[in-house]
Design a protein around this motif. Structure first.
Motif, mmCIF file in Angstrom:
data_model
loop_
_atom_site.group_PDB
_atom_site.id
_atom_site.type_symbol
_atom_site.label_atom_id
_atom_site.label_comp_id
_atom_site.label_asym_id
_atom_site.label_seq_id
_atom_site.Cartn_x
_atom_site.Cartn_y
_atom_site.Cartn_z
ATOM 1 N N ASP A 255 -9.616 56.633 27.858
ATOM 2 C CA ASP A 255 -8.419 55.557 26.604
ATOM 3 C C ASP A 255 -7.756 54.247 26.109
ATOM 4 N N LYS A 256 -7.640 54.482 25.023
ATOM 5 C CA LYS A 256 -7.409 52.542 25.031
ATOM 6 C C LYS A 256 -8.761 51.902 24.678
ATOM 7 N N LEU A 257 -9.321 51.951 23.734
ATOM 8 C CA LEU A 257 -10.581 51.265 24.247
ATOM 9 C C LEU A 257 -10.465 50.459 22.864
ATOM 10 N N ALA A 258 -10.132 48.852 23.089
ATOM 11 C CA ALA A 258 -10.120 47.986 21.493
ATOM 12 C C ALA A 258 -11.756 47.867 21.080
ATOM 13 N N ASP A 259 -11.799 47.302 20.177
ATOM 14 C CA ASP A 259 -13.358 47.577 19.444
ATOM 15 C C ASP A 259 -13.338 46.184 19.294
ATOM 16 N N THR A 260 -14.200 45.721 20.224
ATOM 17 C CA THR A 260 -14.624 44.167 19.990
ATOM 18 C C THR A 260 -15.023 42.922 18.783
ATOM 19 N N SER B 188 -21.243 50.400 30.751
ATOM 20 C CA SER B 188 -22.074 50.636 29.119
ATOM 21 C C SER B 188 -20.952 50.795 28.178
ATOM 22 N N LEU B 189 -19.599 50.388 28.455
ATOM 23 C CA LEU B 189 -18.427 50.412 27.057
ATOM 24 C C LEU B 189 -18.358 49.200 27.068
ATOM 25 N N ARG B 190 -18.706 47.826 27.856
ATOM 26 C CA ARG B 190 -18.712 46.737 27.066
ATOM 27 C C ARG B 190 -19.778 46.280 26.551
ATOM 28 N N TYR C 211 -16.558 46.903 23.457
ATOM 29 C CA TYR C 211 -15.139 48.194 23.892
ATOM 30 C C TYR C 211 -14.615 47.589 25.129
ATOM 31 N N GLU C 212 -13.890 47.468 25.075
ATOM 32 C CA GLU C 212 -12.540 46.195 26.191
ATOM 33 C C GLU C 212 -11.618 47.526 27.122
ATOM 34 N N PRO C 213 -12.291 47.956 27.888
ATOM 35 C CA PRO C 213 -11.168 48.839 28.174
ATOM 36 C C PRO C 213 -10.091 48.438 28.561
ATOM 37 N N THR C 214 -8.849 48.961 27.847
ATOM 38 C CA THR C 214 -7.596 48.465 27.910
ATOM 39 C C THR C 214 -6.296 49.436 28.871
ATOM 40 N N GLY C 215 -7.377 50.982 28.428
ATOM 41 C CA GLY C 215 -6.107 52.004 29.223
ATOM 42 C C GLY C 215 -6.948 52.223 30.219
ATOM 43 N N ASN C 216 -6.659 53.576 30.833
ATOM 44 C CA ASN C 216 -6.719 53.807 31.611
ATOM 45 C C ASN C 216 -8.272 54.678 31.485
#
Length: 59
Positions: free
Chosen positions: A9-14, A42-44, A48-53
């Motif tokens: 949840d809450k992935l910030a799109d860099t 993988s997300l990074r 995407y930067e994980p900012t949530g859970n």
């Protein structure tokens, strides 16, 4: 190797600041900790930067 499901949840799109999204899927990993690290990496790599859970559950 066990199969795990993840929800992030809450992935910030860099690449597009201000955009927030989520992701889910499955992967094979040796442990929940390994699965979490793989999901984060993988997300990074996709901008995407994980900012949530990030929830990992064994299937």
């Amino acid at each position: 190797m066990p199969k795990y499901a993840f929800t992030a949840d809450k992935l910030a799109d860099t690449l597009t600041p201000g955009e927030i999204t989520s992701a889910s899927g499955t992967l094979n990993a040796s442990s929940p900790q390994t699965a979490r690290k793989a999901v984060e990496r993988s997300l990074r790599s996709r901008g995407y930067e994980p900012t949530g859970n990030i929830t990992i559950t064994q299937k």
